[in-house]
Design a protein around this motif. Structure first.
Motif, short mmCIF file in Angstrom:
data_model
loop_
_atom_site.label_atom_id
_atom_site.label_comp_id
_atom_site.label_asym_id
_atom_site.label_seq_id
_atom_site.Cartn_x
_atom_site.Cartn_y
_atom_site.Cartn_z
N VAL A 128 -2.07 119.90 60.78
CA VAL A 128 -3.47 120.35 60.87
C VAL A 128 -3.53 121.87 60.89
CG1 VAL A 128 -5.52 120.40 62.34
CG2 VAL A 128 -4.30 118.24 61.98
N ALA A 129 -2.69 122.49 61.71
CA ALA A 129 -2.69 123.95 61.83
C ALA A 129 -2.30 124.63 60.52
CB ALA A 129 -1.73 124.38 62.94
N ALA B 220 3.90 116.93 65.30
CA ALA B 220 3.90 117.01 63.83
C ALA B 220 2.48 116.95 63.28
CB ALA B 220 4.75 115.89 63.25
N VAL B 221 1.65 116.09 63.87
CA VAL B 221 0.24 116.03 63.46
C VAL B 221 -0.42 117.39 63.67
CG1 VAL B 221 -2.02 115.05 64.05
CG2 VAL B 221 -0.04 113.54 63.80
N TYR C 87 -4.87 115.95 54.26
CA TYR C 87 -4.63 114.53 54.52
C TYR C 87 -3.39 114.38 55.39
CZ TYR C 87 -7.54 114.14 50.32
OH TYR C 87 -8.55 114.27 49.40
N LEU C 88 -3.45 113.42 56.31
CA LEU C 88 -2.31 113.08 57.16
C LEU C 88 -1.89 111.66 56.79
CD1 LEU C 88 -3.72 114.32 60.60
CD2 LEU C 88 -2.42 115.64 58.90
N THR D 34 -4.37 110.70 66.48
CA THR D 34 -5.37 111.40 65.66
C THR D 34 -6.73 111.54 66.35
OG1 THR D 34 -5.93 109.30 64.55
CG2 THR D 34 -4.25 110.69 63.50
N GLN D 35 -6.79 111.30 67.62
CA GLN D 35 -8.07 111.36 68.32
C GLN D 35 -8.75 112.72 68.20
OE1 GLN D 35 -7.33 110.11 72.36
NE2 GLN D 35 -7.85 107.96 71.93
N GLU D 36 -7.95 113.78 68.16
CA GLU D 36 -8.53 115.12 68.13
C GLU D 36 -8.45 115.78 66.76
OE1 GLU D 36 -6.82 117.39 71.31
OE2 GLU D 36 -7.14 115.80 72.77
#
Length: 202
Positions: free
Chosen positions: A19-20, A14-15, A25-26, A46-48
């Protein structure tokens, strides 16, 4: 350009979809909720994530120490507060949620960001409920601070943007199917927001 927050994210897929699709904002929920996540999970998820996409922690009536501990563990960029709270200054910018029942509460306007949401139902937010936009006194709304939530979805977000001209729009249940984030709906929501922005510049 209207900014986009996809809230209630719980997993890497989902993250990545948010982003894509072009989210700015997440949102991650740390209050009691079916969407609640642990701060350690958020750091891992969220590391990447690109640095320009900001991570928002969502809290309900929190204590300062609780917020700051989660900020440090999860690596949050902003703090969204619902419910009763006297917190006005924290280590990260605050997005203060309010609803049409709070319109006479002037102290809300001291915050750097204001999130206009539907009145609380079962949960403080993310209930998928719209509200009567015409009951809002827009003459008192500082549009440069305004974030908009409350029953937004791909089908109505364009109309909402044209009505309120918010700085940002915030969605959770409106991009879900059976309680889980629907990647196609996330994409459709972001496309609907960007379509309005394109029209404004024509």
């Amino acid at each position: 350009m209207t900014q986009i927050k996809i809230c209630g994210l719980k997993n890497r897929a989902a993250v990545d979809a948010a982003v894509a699709a072009g989210a700015d904002y997440l949102g991650f929920v740390f209050a009691e909720s079916p969407r609640q996540v642990a701060p350690e999970e958020v750091r891992e998820l969220t590391q990447e994530v690109p640095e320009e996409i900001k991570k928002v922690g969502v809290f309900v009536s929190p204590e300062e120490a609780e917020v700051e501990e989660i900020v440090a563990i999860a690596g949050l960029d902003m703090i969204q507060i619902h419910g009763r709270s006297n917190l006005t200054e924290l280590s990260r910018p605050i997005i203060r949620a309010f609803n049409i029942e709070d319109q006479e509460t002037s102290y809300f306007f001291n915050y750097p960001h204001l999130l206009l949401d539907a009145p609380p139902a079962k949960l403080m937010g993310g209930n998928g409920q719209t509200f009567n936009w015409h009951l809002v006194d827009q003459r008192r709304l500082p549009k440069e601070k305004l974030w908009l939530a409350g029953g937004l979805k791909p089908e109505n977000v364009g109309e909402a943007i044209r009505f309120f001209q918010p700085r940002a729009v915030d969605v959770s249940s409106g991009v879900e199917t059976n309680g889980e984030k629907d990647h196609a709906k996330i994409k459709a929501f972001c496309q609907a927001v960007k379509a309005v922005d394109r029209q404004e510049f024509i």
